[in-house]
Design a protein around this motif. Structure first.
Motif, PDB file in Angstrom:
ATOM      1  N   TYR A  66       0.870  -1.168   0.000  1.00 37.75           N
ATOM      2  CA  TYR A  66       0.000   0.000   0.000  1.00 37.75           C
ATOM      3  C   TYR A  66       0.913   1.226   0.000  1.00 37.75           C
ATOM      4  CZ  TYR A  66      -3.532  -3.319   1.715  1.00 37.75           C
ATOM      5  OH  TYR A  66      -4.392  -4.378   1.863  1.00 37.75           O
TER       6      TYR A  66
ATOM      7  N   PHE B 151       1.289   5.567   0.623  1.00 34.33           N
ATOM      8  CA  PHE B 151       0.736   6.698   1.367  1.00 34.33           C
ATOM      9  C   PHE B 151       1.577   7.953   1.144  1.00 34.33           C
ATOM     10  CE2 PHE B 151      -1.761   3.845   4.073  1.00 34.33           C
ATOM     11  CZ  PHE B 151      -0.994   2.696   4.086  1.00 34.33           C
TER      12      PHE B 151
ATOM     13  N   LEU C  64      -4.713   2.002  -2.220  1.00 35.92           N
ATOM     14  CA  LEU C  64      -4.893   0.619  -1.779  1.00 35.92           C
ATOM     15  C   LEU C  64      -5.082  -0.296  -2.981  1.00 35.92           C
ATOM     16  CD1 LEU C  64      -7.269   1.111   1.305  1.00 35.92           C
ATOM     17  CD2 LEU C  64      -4.766   1.143   1.204  1.00 35.92           C
TER      18      LEU C  64
ATOM     19  N   SER D   2       3.402   0.294   3.153  1.00 33.06           N
ATOM     20  CA  SER D   2       3.262  -0.807   4.105  1.00 33.06           C
ATOM     21  C   SER D   2       2.938  -2.065   3.314  1.00 33.06           C
ATOM     22  CB  SER D   2       2.190  -0.519   5.155  1.00 33.06           C
ATOM     23  OG  SER D   2       0.906  -0.556   4.593  1.00 33.06           O
ATOM     24  N   GLU D   3       3.350  -3.186   3.864  1.00 32.80           N
ATOM     25  CA  GLU D   3       3.199  -4.460   3.183  1.00 32.80           C
ATOM     26  C   GLU D   3       1.727  -4.815   3.048  1.00 32.80           C
ATOM     27  OE1 GLU D   3       6.133  -7.328   4.467  1.00 32.80           O
ATOM     28  OE2 GLU D   3       4.679  -8.932   4.174  1.00 32.80           O
TER      29      GLU D   3
ATOM     30  N   SER E 199      -0.061  -8.598   5.088  1.00 29.20           N
ATOM     31  CA  SER E 199       0.675  -8.751   6.333  1.00 29.20           C
ATOM     32  C   SER E 199      -0.289  -8.643   7.497  1.00 29.20           C
ATOM     33  CB  SER E 199       1.748  -7.677   6.451  1.00 29.20           C
ATOM     34  OG  SER E 199       2.334  -7.687   7.729  1.00 29.20           O
ATOM     35  N   SER E 200       0.053  -9.358   8.522  1.00 30.85           N
ATOM     36  CA  SER E 200      -0.761  -9.257   9.737  1.00 30.85           C
ATOM     37  C   SER E 200      -0.284  -8.128  10.634  1.00 30.85           C
ATOM     38  CB  SER E 200      -0.711 -10.582  10.496  1.00 30.85           C
ATOM     39  OG  SER E 200       0.626 -10.871  10.854  1.00 30.85           O
ATOM     40  N   ALA E 201       0.641  -7.350  10.158  1.00 32.00           N
ATOM     41  CA  ALA E 201       1.101  -6.187  10.910  1.00 32.00           C
ATOM     42  C   ALA E 201       1.260  -5.038   9.942  1.00 32.00           C
ATOM     43  CB  ALA E 201       2.406  -6.474  11.632  1.00 32.00           C
ATOM     44  N   SER E 202       0.896  -3.867  10.374  1.00 28.69           N
ATOM     45  CA  SER E 202       0.780  -2.747   9.449  1.00 28.69           C
ATOM     46  C   SER E 202       1.860  -1.702   9.647  1.00 28.69           C
ATOM     47  CB  SER E 202      -0.601  -2.110   9.609  1.00 28.69           C
ATOM     48  OG  SER E 202      -0.827  -1.780  10.972  1.00 28.69           O
ATOM     49  N   LYS E 203       3.099  -2.127   9.895  1.00 30.79           N
ATOM     50  CA  LYS E 203       4.138  -1.115  10.071  1.00 30.79           C
ATOM     51  C   LYS E 203       4.314  -0.336   8.782  1.00 30.79           C
ATOM     52  CE  LYS E 203       8.405  -3.487   8.759  1.00 30.79           C
ATOM     53  NZ  LYS E 203       9.754  -3.871   9.224  1.00 30.79           N
ATOM     54  N   ILE E 204       4.639   0.936   8.926  1.00 31.39           N
ATOM     55  CA  ILE E 204       4.807   1.817   7.788  1.00 31.39           C
ATOM     56  C   ILE E 204       6.285   2.160   7.649  1.00 31.39           C
ATOM     57  CG2 ILE E 204       4.209   4.058   6.809  1.00 31.39           C
ATOM     58  CD1 ILE E 204       1.621   3.985   8.357  1.00 31.39           C
TER      59      ILE E 204
ATOM     60  N   PHE F 131       8.772   4.804   5.991  1.00 31.49           N
ATOM     61  CA  PHE F 131       8.739   6.166   5.486  1.00 31.49           C
ATOM     62  C   PHE F 131       9.995   6.511   4.690  1.00 31.49           C
ATOM     63  CE2 PHE F 131       5.074   8.116   7.522  1.00 31.49           C
ATOM     64  CZ  PHE F 131       4.813   7.258   8.572  1.00 31.49           C
TER      65      PHE F 131
END
Lengths: 114, 115
Positions: free
Chosen positions: B32, B34, B51, B94-95, B98-103, B105
């Protein structure tokens, strides 16, 4: 509706000391992420908490630890502070773990280590 | 692993002129995309996100961005800038699966508007 709040806004610590930063997520959010933003750089991901567990961690040493409480608020702890830890620490909240959802950022805590 | 490159650290532009802030990303998986804005002494605010679907994404404050998969770019544009657009702009990824949404930058682009 209060957004993400962080405390304190500013903090000055001495090398070797320990610090605790606090974050309250936006109402309805259950996931909290922490980022470190050094001067003139983009934010760097530290870790993310969901259901009171650390779910993902960035490339930060174990001196950086955290906690999430049942009300979804969170703390970031940094031990044995170094001069290089001086930065703006940002907290972001979101709903769930799935990527793509908007993360809402707080105003940050400015940490200065002398 | 993902990385984001913002090609310009600073972009000066006159008020009411158009602007483009460039962003390229690298990733071995789908992501994704941003754009965030940071006003002085404030946190980050989401401008827009991609998205899926149309590659042209419209955001707040008259900004838009176009996703180009072949060039792995996500450049931000505004046809006419205002003094109030003076800020730091961050491109991020962000991936996707994924089950985690770390960004992740980029390093940011400082947009300065001249009257």
């Amino acid at each position: 509706d209060a957004g993400v709040t962080q405390s304190p806004t500013h903090l000055i610590k001495t090398r070797g000391q320990q610090v605790t930063l606090r974050c309250s997520p936006k109402s309805g959010h259950d996931t909290v992420s922490w980022y470190q933003q050094a001067l003139g750089q983009g934010p760097q991901f530290i870790f993310q908490y969901y259901e009171e567990e650390e779910r993902q961690r960035g490339n930060f040493p174990d001196r950086f630890s955290g906690h999430q409480f049942p009300n979804y608020s969170s703390e970031l702890n940094v031990n044995a502070l170094l001069l290089g830890d001086s930065a703006l620490y940002l907290c972001a909240s979101s709903l769930g773990l799935a990527g793509g959802g908007e993360q809402y950022f707080g105003p940050g805590t400015r940490l200065t280590v002398t | 692993a993902q990385s984001v490159t913002q090609l310009d650290s600073q972009v000066p532009v006159f008020e009411e002129a158009p602007v483009e802030l460039r962003c390229n990303y690298s990733s071995s998986v789908s992501v994704y995309l941003f754009w965030y804005v940071q006003y002085p002494n404030q946190g980050l605010q989401l401008l827009l996100k991609y998205l899926s679907g149309s590659t042209l994404v419209k955001g707040i404050n008259g900004f838009e961005a176009e996703f180009n998969k072949s060039q792995t770019s996500f450049h931000l544009r505004k046809p006419s800038v205002h003094i109030s657009d003076t800020a730091e702009y961050f491109c991020a990824v962000s991936e996707r699966d994924s089950s985690a949404s770390k960004i992740i930058f980029g390093s940011g682009t400082r947009l300065s508007i001249r009257p």
